[in-house]
Design an enzyme around this catalytic site. Structure first.
Site, PDB file in Angstrom:
ATOM      1  N   HIS A   1      -7.171   0.686  10.346  1.00 45.87           N
ATOM      2  CA  HIS A   1      -5.848   0.008  10.765  1.00 45.87           C
ATOM      3  C   HIS A   1      -4.918   0.959  11.672  1.00 45.87           C
ATOM      4  O   HIS A   1      -5.289   2.292  11.626  1.00 45.87           O
ATOM      5  CB  HIS A   1      -4.990  -0.658   9.512  1.00 45.87           C
ATOM      6  CG  HIS A   1      -5.904  -1.838   8.975  1.00 45.87           C
ATOM      7  ND1 HIS A   1      -5.135  -2.948   9.238  1.00 45.87           N
ATOM      8  CD2 HIS A   1      -6.626  -1.422   8.099  1.00 45.87           C
ATOM      9  CE1 HIS A   1      -6.332  -3.820   8.379  1.00 45.87           C
ATOM     10  NE2 HIS A   1      -6.929  -3.013   7.747  1.00 45.87           N
ATOM     11  N   ALA A   2      -3.785   0.537  11.935  1.00 45.66           N
ATOM     12  CA  ALA A   2      -2.879   1.534  12.638  1.00 45.66           C
ATOM     13  C   ALA A   2      -1.387   0.825  12.367  1.00 45.66           C
ATOM     14  O   ALA A   2      -1.329  -0.497  12.149  1.00 45.66           O
ATOM     15  CB  ALA A   2      -2.914   1.777  14.105  1.00 45.66           C
ATOM     16  N   TYR A   3      -0.472   1.552  12.092  1.00 38.88           N
ATOM     17  CA  TYR A   3      -0.112   2.961  12.148  1.00 38.88           C
ATOM     18  C   TYR A   3       0.626   3.556  10.918  1.00 38.88           C
ATOM     19  O   TYR A   3       1.402   2.612  10.730  1.00 38.88           O
ATOM     20  CB  TYR A   3       0.486   3.428  13.359  1.00 38.88           C
ATOM     21  CG  TYR A   3       1.793   2.759  13.959  1.00 38.88           C
ATOM     22  CD1 TYR A   3       2.793   3.571  13.241  1.00 38.88           C
ATOM     23  CD2 TYR A   3       1.963   1.478  14.206  1.00 38.88           C
ATOM     24  CE1 TYR A   3       4.027   2.892  13.558  1.00 38.88           C
ATOM     25  CE2 TYR A   3       3.207   0.956  14.521  1.00 38.88           C
ATOM     26  CZ  TYR A   3       4.489   1.569  14.029  1.00 38.88           C
ATOM     27  OH  TYR A   3       5.689   1.099  14.303  1.00 38.88           O
TER      28      TYR A   3
ATOM     29  N   ASN B   1      -5.955 -10.054   7.408  1.00 37.20           N
ATOM     30  CA  ASN B   1      -5.892  -9.258   6.354  1.00 37.20           C
ATOM     31  C   ASN B   1      -4.942  -9.834   5.122  1.00 37.20           C
ATOM     32  O   ASN B   1      -4.538  -9.049   4.004  1.00 37.20           O
ATOM     33  CB  ASN B   1      -5.396  -7.866   6.738  1.00 37.20           C
ATOM     34  CG  ASN B   1      -6.058  -6.833   5.865  1.00 37.20           C
ATOM     35  OD1 ASN B   1      -7.005  -6.880   5.143  1.00 37.20           O
ATOM     36  ND2 ASN B   1      -5.166  -5.824   5.478  1.00 37.20           N
ATOM     37  N   ARG B   2      -4.697 -11.152   5.333  1.00 34.23           N
ATOM     38  CA  ARG B   2      -3.912 -11.744   4.247  1.00 34.23           C
ATOM     39  C   ARG B   2      -4.817 -12.955   3.652  1.00 34.23           C
ATOM     40  O   ARG B   2      -4.356 -13.898   3.200  1.00 34.23           O
ATOM     41  CB  ARG B   2      -2.482 -12.339   4.598  1.00 34.23           C
ATOM     42  CG  ARG B   2      -1.566 -11.204   4.991  1.00 34.23           C
ATOM     43  CD  ARG B   2      -1.276 -10.342   3.987  1.00 34.23           C
ATOM     44  NE  ARG B   2      -0.238  -9.300   4.191  1.00 34.23           N
ATOM     45  CZ  ARG B   2      -0.638  -7.981   4.908  1.00 34.23           C
ATOM     46  NH1 ARG B   2      -1.840  -7.744   5.017  1.00 34.23           N
ATOM     47  NH2 ARG B   2       0.320  -7.084   5.333  1.00 34.23           N
TER      48      ARG B   2
ATOM     49  N   GLU C   1      -4.697   4.088   7.841  1.00 34.50           N
ATOM     50  CA  GLU C   1      -3.648   3.727   8.508  1.00 34.50           C
ATOM     51  C   GLU C   1      -3.647   5.026   9.666  1.00 34.50           C
ATOM     52  O   GLU C   1      -3.280   5.924   9.077  1.00 34.50           O
ATOM     53  CB  GLU C   1      -2.587   3.422   8.053  1.00 34.50           C
ATOM     54  CG  GLU C   1      -2.173   2.029   7.125  1.00 34.50           C
ATOM     55  CD  GLU C   1      -1.923   0.893   8.090  1.00 34.50           C
ATOM     56  OE1 GLU C   1      -1.937   0.900   9.272  1.00 34.50           O
ATOM     57  OE2 GLU C   1      -2.269  -0.124   7.416  1.00 34.50           O
TER      58      GLU C   1
ATOM     59  N   ARG D   1      -1.244  -9.898  17.029  1.00 33.65           N
ATOM     60  CA  ARG D   1      -1.869  -9.190  15.750  1.00 33.65           C
ATOM     61  C   ARG D   1      -2.767 -10.138  14.925  1.00 33.65           C
ATOM     62  O   ARG D   1      -3.800  -9.769  14.436  1.00 33.65           O
ATOM     63  CB  ARG D   1      -0.626  -9.144  14.657  1.00 33.65           C
ATOM     64  CG  ARG D   1      -1.077  -8.898  13.335  1.00 33.65           C
ATOM     65  CD  ARG D   1       0.148  -8.719  12.365  1.00 33.65           C
ATOM     66  NE  ARG D   1      -0.160  -8.903  11.077  1.00 33.65           N
ATOM     67  CZ  ARG D   1      -0.121  -7.580  10.414  1.00 33.65           C
ATOM     68  NH1 ARG D   1       0.240  -6.399  10.667  1.00 33.65           N
ATOM     69  NH2 ARG D   1      -0.283  -7.680   8.960  1.00 33.65           N
TER      70      ARG D   1
ATOM     71  N   HIS E   1      -6.419  -6.411  12.862  1.00 35.14           N
ATOM     72  CA  HIS E   1      -5.414  -6.670  13.677  1.00 35.14           C
ATOM     73  C   HIS E   1      -5.620  -6.337  15.023  1.00 35.14           C
ATOM     74  O   HIS E   1      -5.883  -4.998  15.088  1.00 35.14           O
ATOM     75  CB  HIS E   1      -4.272  -5.874  12.953  1.00 35.14           C
ATOM     76  CG  HIS E   1      -3.965  -6.377  11.539  1.00 35.14           C
ATOM     77  ND1 HIS E   1      -3.472  -5.619  10.620  1.00 35.14           N
ATOM     78  CD2 HIS E   1      -3.864  -7.792  11.008  1.00 35.14           C
ATOM     79  CE1 HIS E   1      -3.263  -6.261   9.453  1.00 35.14           C
ATOM     80  NE2 HIS E   1      -3.521  -7.765   9.653  1.00 35.14           N
ATOM     81  N   ALA E   2      -5.281  -7.292  15.866  1.00 34.68           N
ATOM     82  CA  ALA E   2      -5.619  -6.987  17.376  1.00 34.68           C
ATOM     83  C   ALA E   2      -4.888  -6.097  17.990  1.00 34.68           C
ATOM     84  O   ALA E   2      -5.852  -5.425  18.943  1.00 34.68           O
ATOM     85  CB  ALA E   2      -5.458  -8.340  18.140  1.00 34.68           C
ATOM     86  N   ARG E   3      -3.787  -5.895  17.656  1.00 38.14           N
ATOM     87  CA  ARG E   3      -2.964  -4.928  18.549  1.00 38.14           C
ATOM     88  C   ARG E   3      -3.505  -3.448  18.410  1.00 38.14           C
ATOM     89  O   ARG E   3      -2.734  -2.496  18.823  1.00 38.14           O
ATOM     90  CB  ARG E   3      -1.558  -5.021  18.451  1.00 38.14           C
ATOM     91  CG  ARG E   3      -0.959  -5.206  16.952  1.00 38.14           C
ATOM     92  CD  ARG E   3       0.317  -5.783  17.098  1.00 38.14           C
ATOM     93  NE  ARG E   3       1.047  -5.654  15.647  1.00 38.14           N
ATOM     94  CZ  ARG E   3       2.395  -6.426  15.458  1.00 38.14           C
ATOM     95  NH1 ARG E   3       2.916  -6.805  16.320  1.00 38.14           N
ATOM     96  NH2 ARG E   3       3.018  -6.364  14.559  1.00 38.14           N
ATOM     97  N   GLU E   4      -3.955  -3.244  17.257  1.00 39.87           N
ATOM     98  CA  GLU E   4      -4.466  -1.780  16.521  1.00 39.87           C
ATOM     99  C   GLU E   4      -5.489  -1.302  17.452  1.00 39.87           C
ATOM    100  O   GLU E   4      -6.311  -1.009  16.620  1.00 39.87           O
ATOM    101  CB  GLU E   4      -4.189  -1.759  15.040  1.00 39.87           C
ATOM    102  CG  GLU E   4      -3.039  -2.513  14.553  1.00 39.87           C
ATOM    103  CD  GLU E   4      -3.174  -2.843  13.010  1.00 39.87           C
ATOM    104  OE1 GLU E   4      -4.368  -2.495  12.196  1.00 39.87           O
ATOM    105  OE2 GLU E   4      -2.084  -3.165  12.302  1.00 39.87           O
TER     106      GLU E   4
ATOM    107  N   TYR F   1       3.157  -0.878   0.880  1.00 36.20           N
ATOM    108  CA  TYR F   1       3.960  -1.845   0.399  1.00 36.20           C
ATOM    109  C   TYR F   1       2.903  -2.919  -0.470  1.00 36.20           C
ATOM    110  O   TYR F   1       1.828  -2.888  -0.327  1.00 36.20           O
ATOM    111  CB  TYR F   1       4.741  -2.750   1.456  1.00 36.20           C
ATOM    112  CG  TYR F   1       4.156  -2.889   2.765  1.00 36.20           C
ATOM    113  CD1 TYR F   1       3.046  -3.867   2.868  1.00 36.20           C
ATOM    114  CD2 TYR F   1       4.484  -2.147   3.813  1.00 36.20           C
ATOM    115  CE1 TYR F   1       2.221  -4.088   3.971  1.00 36.20           C
ATOM    116  CE2 TYR F   1       4.248  -2.622   5.226  1.00 36.20           C
ATOM    117  CZ  TYR F   1       3.083  -3.638   5.329  1.00 36.20           C
ATOM    118  OH  TYR F   1       2.428  -3.714   6.433  1.00 36.20           O
TER     119      TYR F   1
END
Length: 375
Positions: A262-264, A209-210, A336, A192, A134-137, A314
């Site tokens: 990943h984050a967060y 990631n999906r 995370e 993301r 995910h780009a923003r992490e 989740y």
């Protein structure tokens, strides 16, 4: 009208959930009275997000142009900087580093991986590590670089690291979603997804990631191209996912652990994400997770929750971790990293070092667990 930071999809918002959302400046005037009327308590974590972004990336040009020998691991680096750093290590550490590409991104960028380890014997087991799905992490890629630095710097002096690099190979992919990461530096800090184009809708990108071939586009993923958790037109539609899946399939007998960063949320997750069920080798994986989280906490007292992703975080389908596990990699984990929402995706650079230091302890712990037989 809001950008969900936690959880990643509105389907996961139920009574009692803490939800982090980014709101455009003008929309907050409408949102806050609404929350008050609905008796929903709220806290403003970051009042001026634009300022926070500029604080993080504003001083770039002055300091990142330093020579690679003085490469600073305590700042965030652009894709170009990370790739030239990889080239540099490949040249300067030929005994321990081999750089290669597993394919090309949607926009034609190479998907580089560093193979770390002593060529001590013809066949060695391996650990796969990827960051930045995910780009923003941004803390993800920062950790991948930190891991490589630690491996190279402590190989001579730390018996545990020497053992790891002698007995195993590490495949480290510092930036999985290269197009998205680049875009998060140039256009939208909170992007993301990947950057593939959708012909019918004007929306770009798929949640990498999906997009994996495991319970694809079931619960926790969206069919709508404009959603953050869009699963893509079909499984492995994204060239980045397809390339990595192909590499992992080819080396599935060799690779014993899959670690994705990943984050967060401060969690250490293991399968399954897509269902509430216990994995066959639960006791070994649970023990590894428990010990890793204990080791992590020993550095600064930061507590991580751990457990199966579906019940700890989740439900989500089509994740890389579930796919790796289903394809015969016995230890599959998703970290995370920090924090739990105070800074969210804008984790300050001052926290890169403590975050990476504690995470390093967990990763070493998992790796050494791997080298012991667990029954």
């Amino acid at each position: 009208q809001v950008d969900l930071w936690q959880p990643s999809s509105p389907f996961h918002i139920v009574e009692g959930t803490v939800t982090d959302a980014r709101v455009p400046r003008n929309a907050s005037r409408r949102l806050l009275p609404y929350l008050q009327r609905a008796n929903i308590p709220y806290t403003i974590l970051i009042a001026d997000l634009q300022k926070a972004i500029e604080n993080q990336t504003g001083l770039r040009s002055h300091r990142s142009r330093r020579s690679l020998s003085g490469y600073n691991y305590e700042v965030y680096h652009s894709l170009e900087e990370i790739q030239s750093w990889m080239h540099h290590l490949n040249k300067t550490h030929p005994d321990l580093v081999h750089m290669f590409s597993v394919g090309e991104s949607y926009e034609g960028r190479p998907l580089f991986v560093l193979k770390l380890g002593k060529r001590s014997r013809p066949y060695k087991k391996a650990v796969w590590i990827d960051c930045g799905i995910h780009a923003r992490e941004w803390i993800g890629p920062a950790f991948c670089q930190w891991f490589v630095k630690e491996a190279l710097e402590t190989y001579q002096t730390d018996p545990a690291m020497r053992k790891m690099l002698t007995q195993l190979y590490f495949y480290v992919m510092p930036v999985f979603n290269v197009d998205g990461y680049h875009f998060s530096w140039t256009n939208d800090r909170f992007w993301r997804k990947t950057r593939s184009k959708n012909t019918r809708f004007r929306c770009h990108g798929v949640d990498a990631n999906r997009n994996w071939k495991v319970k694809w586009c079931d619960e926790g993923a969206s069919f709508h191209p404009c959603d953050d958790t869009y699963c893509g037109p079909f499984a492995e539609s994204e060239p980045e996912v397809k390339a990595v899946a192909h590499f992992l399939r080819k080396h599935r007998k060799q690779i014993k652990a899959y670690l994705s960063f990943h984050a967060y949320a401060q969690m250490l997750l293991y399968p399954y994400s897509y269902k509430y069920a216990t994995i066959p080798n639960f006791s070994c994986v649970e023990l590894a997770a428990h010990n890793a989280v204990t080791a992590l906490q020993s550095a600064y007292g930061v507590r991580y929750r751990y457990g199966p992703a579906s019940s700890t975080l989740y439900m989500s389908s089509g994740s890389s971790m579930d796919w790796a596990y289903k394809n015969g990699i016995p230890y599959a984990f998703a970290f995370e990293l920090r924090d739990t929402g105070h800074f969210g995706f804008l984790l300050p650079e001052t926290l890169i070092s403590p975050t990476c230091t504690e995470t390093m302890l967990a990763v070493k712990n998992i790796t050494l667990h791997l080298l012991k037989k667990c029954h």
